[in-house]
Every structure is written in C-alpha cells, then in structure tokens.
Design an enzyme around this catalytic site. Structure first.
Site, PDB file in Angstrom:
ATOM      1  N   GLU A 159       0.807  -1.234   0.000  1.00 20.29           N
ATOM      2  CA  GLU A 159       0.000   0.000   0.000  1.00 20.29           C
ATOM      3  C   GLU A 159       0.838   1.280   0.000  1.00 20.29           C
ATOM      4  OE1 GLU A 159      -2.785  -0.562   3.232  1.00 20.29           O
ATOM      5  OE2 GLU A 159      -3.378  -2.511   2.470  1.00 20.29           O
ATOM      6  N   GLU A 264      -6.120 -10.580  -1.410  1.00 21.46           N
ATOM      7  CA  GLU A 264      -6.906 -10.412  -0.162  1.00 21.46           C
ATOM      8  C   GLU A 264      -8.398 -10.347  -0.491  1.00 21.46           C
ATOM      9  OE1 GLU A 264      -5.430  -7.169   2.238  1.00 21.46           O
ATOM     10  OE2 GLU A 264      -3.346  -7.652   1.814  1.00 21.46           O
TER      11      GLU A 264
HETATM   12  O1  G3I Z   1      -3.364  -7.496  18.870  1.00 23.85           O
HETATM   13  C1  G3I Z   1      -4.373  -6.646  19.453  1.00 23.85           C
HETATM   14  C2  G3I Z   1      -4.902  -7.252  20.710  1.00 23.85           C
HETATM   15  O2  G3I Z   1      -3.856  -7.311  21.654  1.00 23.85           O
HETATM   16  C3  G3I Z   1      -6.055  -6.397  21.225  1.00 23.85           C
HETATM   17  O3  G3I Z   1      -6.634  -6.998  22.336  1.00 23.85           O
HETATM   18  C4  G3I Z   1      -7.137  -6.229  20.143  1.00 23.85           C
HETATM   19  C5  G3I Z   1      -8.259  -5.300  20.593  1.00 23.85           C
HETATM   20  O4  G3I Z   1      -8.793  -4.595  19.512  1.00 23.85           O
HETATM   21  O5  G3I Z   1      -6.532  -5.686  19.002  1.00 23.85           O
HETATM   22  C6  G3I Z   1      -5.517  -6.512  18.461  1.00 23.85           C
HETATM   23  O6  G3I Z   1      -5.013  -5.919  17.300  1.00 23.85           O
HETATM   24  C7  G3I Z   1      -5.841  -5.958  16.160  1.00 23.85           C
HETATM   25  C8  G3I Z   1      -5.124  -6.730  15.065  1.00 23.85           C
HETATM   26  O7  G3I Z   1      -5.883  -6.672  13.876  1.00 23.85           O
HETATM   27  C9  G3I Z   1      -4.895  -8.200  15.434  1.00 23.85           C
HETATM   28  O8  G3I Z   1      -6.105  -8.843  15.632  1.00 23.85           O
HETATM   29  C10 G3I Z   1      -6.096  -4.528  15.711  1.00 23.85           C
HETATM   30  O9  G3I Z   1      -6.916  -3.865  16.677  1.00 23.85           O
HETATM   31  C11 G3I Z   1      -6.803  -4.504  14.385  1.00 23.85           C
HETATM   32  O10 G3I Z   1      -6.866  -3.167  13.896  1.00 23.85           O
HETATM   33  C12 G3I Z   1      -6.011  -5.354  13.395  1.00 23.85           C
HETATM   34  O11 G3I Z   1      -6.718  -5.341  12.177  1.00 23.85           O
HETATM   35  C13 G3I Z   1      -6.047  -5.882  11.063  1.00 23.85           C
HETATM   36  C14 G3I Z   1      -5.741  -4.792  10.056  1.00 23.85           C
HETATM   37  O12 G3I Z   1      -5.156  -5.364   8.899  1.00 23.85           O
HETATM   38  C15 G3I Z   1      -4.784  -3.771  10.657  1.00 23.85           C
HETATM   39  O13 G3I Z   1      -4.309  -2.885   9.756  1.00 23.85           O
HETATM   40  C16 G3I Z   1      -6.972  -6.922  10.436  1.00 23.85           C
HETATM   41  O14 G3I Z   1      -7.106  -8.025  11.334  1.00 23.85           O
HETATM   42  C17 G3I Z   1      -6.387  -7.422   9.124  1.00 23.85           C
HETATM   43  O15 G3I Z   1      -7.352  -8.189   8.441  1.00 23.85           O
HETATM   44  C18 G3I Z   1      -6.045  -6.212   8.224  1.00 23.85           C
HETATM   45  O16 G3I Z   1      -5.460  -6.717   7.051  1.00 23.85           O
HETATM   46  C19 G3I Z   1      -5.140  -5.739   6.059  1.00 23.85           C
HETATM   47  C20 G3I Z   1      -3.913  -6.236   5.325  1.00 23.85           C
HETATM   48  O17 G3I Z   1      -2.877  -6.495   6.232  1.00 23.85           O
HETATM   49  C21 G3I Z   1      -3.477  -5.225   4.265  1.00 23.85           C
HETATM   50  N1  G3I Z   1      -4.550  -4.887   3.367  1.00 23.85           N
HETATM   51  C22 G3I Z   1      -5.805  -4.487   4.001  1.00 23.85           C
HETATM   52  C23 G3I Z   1      -6.255  -5.558   5.009  1.00 23.85           C
HETATM   53  C24 G3I Z   1      -7.586  -5.223   5.596  1.00 23.85           C
HETATM   54  O18 G3I Z   1      -7.494  -4.058   6.354  1.00 23.85           O
END
Ligand code: G3I
Length: 376
Positions: A159, A264
C-alpha cells in the site's frame, strides 16, 4: 461482457444443481483450480494455533495456499527494538510446511502495524535515511532469512500508493525517499533469492491507481529491481469492480511482465456512508443499526448479487489464469472477517464463501462452477 446472472436464470439454476451435486460428491476450491492457480486463505491466530478446529478443517480441505492475516507484520514480530516474537509466525509457517501449501509472507514494509520506534532514535528524533535503511535491511534479513526456502512468496511493500496513483507520504517515503521500495525488494531478494517478491495494494482496478502501479512496476523493472508479482487485494463490493474493469487491470499489470496475485479477496455487502473500494484501515465510523441491516441472515436477493459478483470475478480469474499465481481470500468464514469491524465495528457481514457455521454459501458453488467455463 457476460450478462449478469440475474438475467440468466438457467445459469442460476445450474449453480443450484451444482450445489446439490457437490453435497453428494464433495469437491474443493483447490481441486477446481488445480493447475490454474493456488487458492488461498488468510489465517488468524486461532486458526494458526489450532484452537479453531472447524476453520482448520476447511483450510485443509479447500485451500492450498495460506497468508498470515496479522502474524508476520512488523508490530507483531518485532514490537520493541531487538525483541522478536516468533511464536505465532513459526506456527503459521509450520502449518503450511506440514500441509505442503504455498506459503505467503505478509508483509515486510507498510505504514500500518509498524511500531513508532522504528522511525526514531533513542532521543525520539526521526532517523536519518542511512539509519532507517539499516533498520529496514536488518528487519528484512532477519524475517526473510528465518523462513528462507519455506515462505515462497513475500508481500515486500504494502500500500505505498495514494488513490490518485501518487506515492503515499509515509515515514518510509519521507525519511528514505522514493527508492525505499527498490531497496526493500533488493534486501528481500538478497535474503532469499528464490522467493517470489510482490508489491501489494488495494483498489487496483480503478483507473488512477492502476496507472500508478503500472508506472511503479515499469520504473522498478527498468532499474533492474527484482519484482515478480503485483498483489491486487480485491477488497471488493457487490457492484465494483465490474468484470471488465478487473480483466483490464489484470491484463495491464501482466503486460508489464509480472505475475498477478489476487491477494486479499472479499466482497463487502454492507452499506456505509463512504465511497470507493478502499481498505484504508484509518477510516472508522460509529456503530448504528442503520449500517447493520442483516444481523440475522442475508436476504436472498443480496445473496444472489453476492453470488453473481463472485461468479463474474472468478470468470475473469479463470480466463486470465495464465497470468495469475494465486487467488487468496482474506479469511476463512464470515465469522472472523475483518469486515465485521471495519469501517464500522460490530456488524454482521457476509464477504466470504463460508458462512458462520463453516458451511459453503451459494457463492462457493458459483466459484466452483466458474472453473472451466471460459476460454482464454
Ligand atoms: O493485537 C491486538 C490485541 O492485543 C487487542 O486486544 C485487540 C483489541 O482490539 O486488538 C488486536 O489488534 C488488532 C489486530 O488486527 C490483530 O487482531 C487490531 O486492533 C486490528 O486493527 C487489526 O486489524 C487488522 C488490520 O489489517 C490492521 O491494519 C486486520 O485483522 C487485518 O485483516 C487487516 O489486514 C489488512 C492487510 O494487512 C493489508 N490490506 C488491508 C487488510 C484489511 O485491512
């Protein structure tokens, strides 16, 4: 262009018949596209650690490639200077090795999920170009080196473009300059010369962003940078992209001499107040019942539109299969999809091929049907 399924009741009936036939004689996504491209899914922590046995069974039955939804990102693997947490990443790679899957590494360089310390010295000042390049090299050598020969494909840079195709002004760009992308690919190639190296981004079927990625790939190739593949994330919607837009984008990217990965894939069926096929995780909106219309099940007309959109996209993927290395879904079942919580938290979304109980949705059969349906 092919007529939509809604205007082709015969094809809709064929899909339903295929669903019945499949129930009697199980097939799988990986079998349907054997020899065409890998079919993958992103794994979350519960799937990687074996806690989610239902989804692990679906993964093994249906898919021959995996991506880590979060487990290999900088913030998870290397949260503090010098501290590497390999537990989840090692289990992820071990799962793929044990089951002979095409293992994807996601990702090495991104503006999200990268700790703030990466860009700063001990006094909190932004690093110099040379210091940040050294940090980038160390990170890539450590992570790619650890899984050399096991992870077959790396999303090296994620990105890096704005929606108008111009470079994103991330700290990577601002501190190192535009060549941070080339450097990341060179380091990754040095660390594992056999790995497929990918530039990965969303909304690549839109004209301006597509032009931007093509410009980028041409520049990199002209400089001899080892880029092998472009990942089109395809965080899509019911009406976007059209089959024609998707096909044109795949062909334009492939014409630059790289492979295409659909990296994705999911289809967001819920309304939201914004526009476009963005996957910008910085967008957040408050929850409200208005934006969560189907908490108890998808109405049949929406289910049908979802099936039509999946059929149209896989019609294109199959037609363009010579240029496509893999098609990866961003998750296994609807229950765990990131789209339940983005851009509005706590919604009930239906973006994938398997429902909340792990049963195939009608779109699953449409995807099976699309294999072998069109000539190149
Ligand atoms: O690890 C913490 C955990 O400790 C905490 O308790 C919890 C509470 O919200 O959050 C956890 O972190 C989360 C993380 O995923 C792991 O589960 C974050 O809040 C959450 O924002 C994060 O979201 C991920 C996102 O990328 C972050 O940018 C999504 O799961 C994941 O599907 C998404 O994937 C991205 C690709 O990497 C790149 N392209 C877009 C795609 C969708 O956004």
């Amino acid at each position: 262009m092919r007529a939509p399924l809604s205007r082709r009741p015969v094809l809709w009936a064929t899909i339903l018949m295929a669903a019945t036939a499949w129930a009697q004689q199980p097939g799988s996504l990986k079998q349907a596209y054997q020899g065409d491209f890998y079919v993958g899914a992103a794994m979350n922590a519960a799937e990687i650690t074996g806690q989610d046995q239902q989804n692990d069974a679906i993964l093994l039955e249906q898919f021959n490639s995996i991506s880590p939804e979060n487990a290999l990102k900088w913030a998870i693997v290397n949260p503090e200077p010098g501290q590497y947490n390999w537990g989840l990443a090692d289990q992820y790679v071990a799962f793929g090795v044990e089951h002979h899957m095409w293992i994807v590494g996601h990702n090495l360089v991104w503006h999200n999920q990268v700790p703030a310390w990466v860009f700063r010295d001990k006094g909190g000042k932004l690093l110099t170009r040379a210091a940040l390049l050294a940090r980038l090299k160390e990170h890539i050598f450590t992570e790619v080196g650890r899984y050399k020969g096991k992870i077959q494909s790396w999303d090296v840079v994620n990105e890096a473009l704005n929606e108008d195709g111009t470079p994103r002004q991330s700290l990577w760009y601002r501190i190192i300059g535009p060549d941070y992308i080339a450097k990341a690919f060179e380091y990754a190639h040095e660390a594992d010369p056999q790995a497929q190296l990918t530039y990965n981004d969303y909304n690549l079927a839109s004209a301006a962003k597509l032009a931007g990625v093509i410009r980028l790939v041409k520049e990199l190739k002209a400089e001899g940078v080892p880029i092998d593949c472009v990942g089109m994330q395809n965080h899509d919607h019911l009406d976007s992209p059209t089959a024609g837009q998707e096909d044109a984008a795949i062909r334009a990217i492939a014409a630059t001499g790289v492979k295409v990965a659909i990296s994705e894939l999911d289809i967001n069926i819920l309304p939201w107040p914004g526009t476009g096929n963005t996957a910008d995780v910085s967008i957040h909106m408050a929850s409200s019942p208005k934006w969560n219309p189907w908490p108890h099940g998808l109405p049949q007309d929406v289910q049908k539109k979802l099936t039509e959109q999946y059929a149209a996209l896989f019609g294109v993927f199959y037609k363009d299969r010579a240029d496509i290395s893999r098609v990866t879904f961003w998750g296994v079942t609807n229950a765990q999809s990131w789209l339940n919580d983005w851009p509005i938290p706590g919604r009930t979304n239906y973006p994938l091929l398997f429902d909340r109980e792990g049963k195939p949705a009608p779109a699953y059969y449409a995807v099976l049907q699309a294999a072998g349906q069109t000539a190149k």
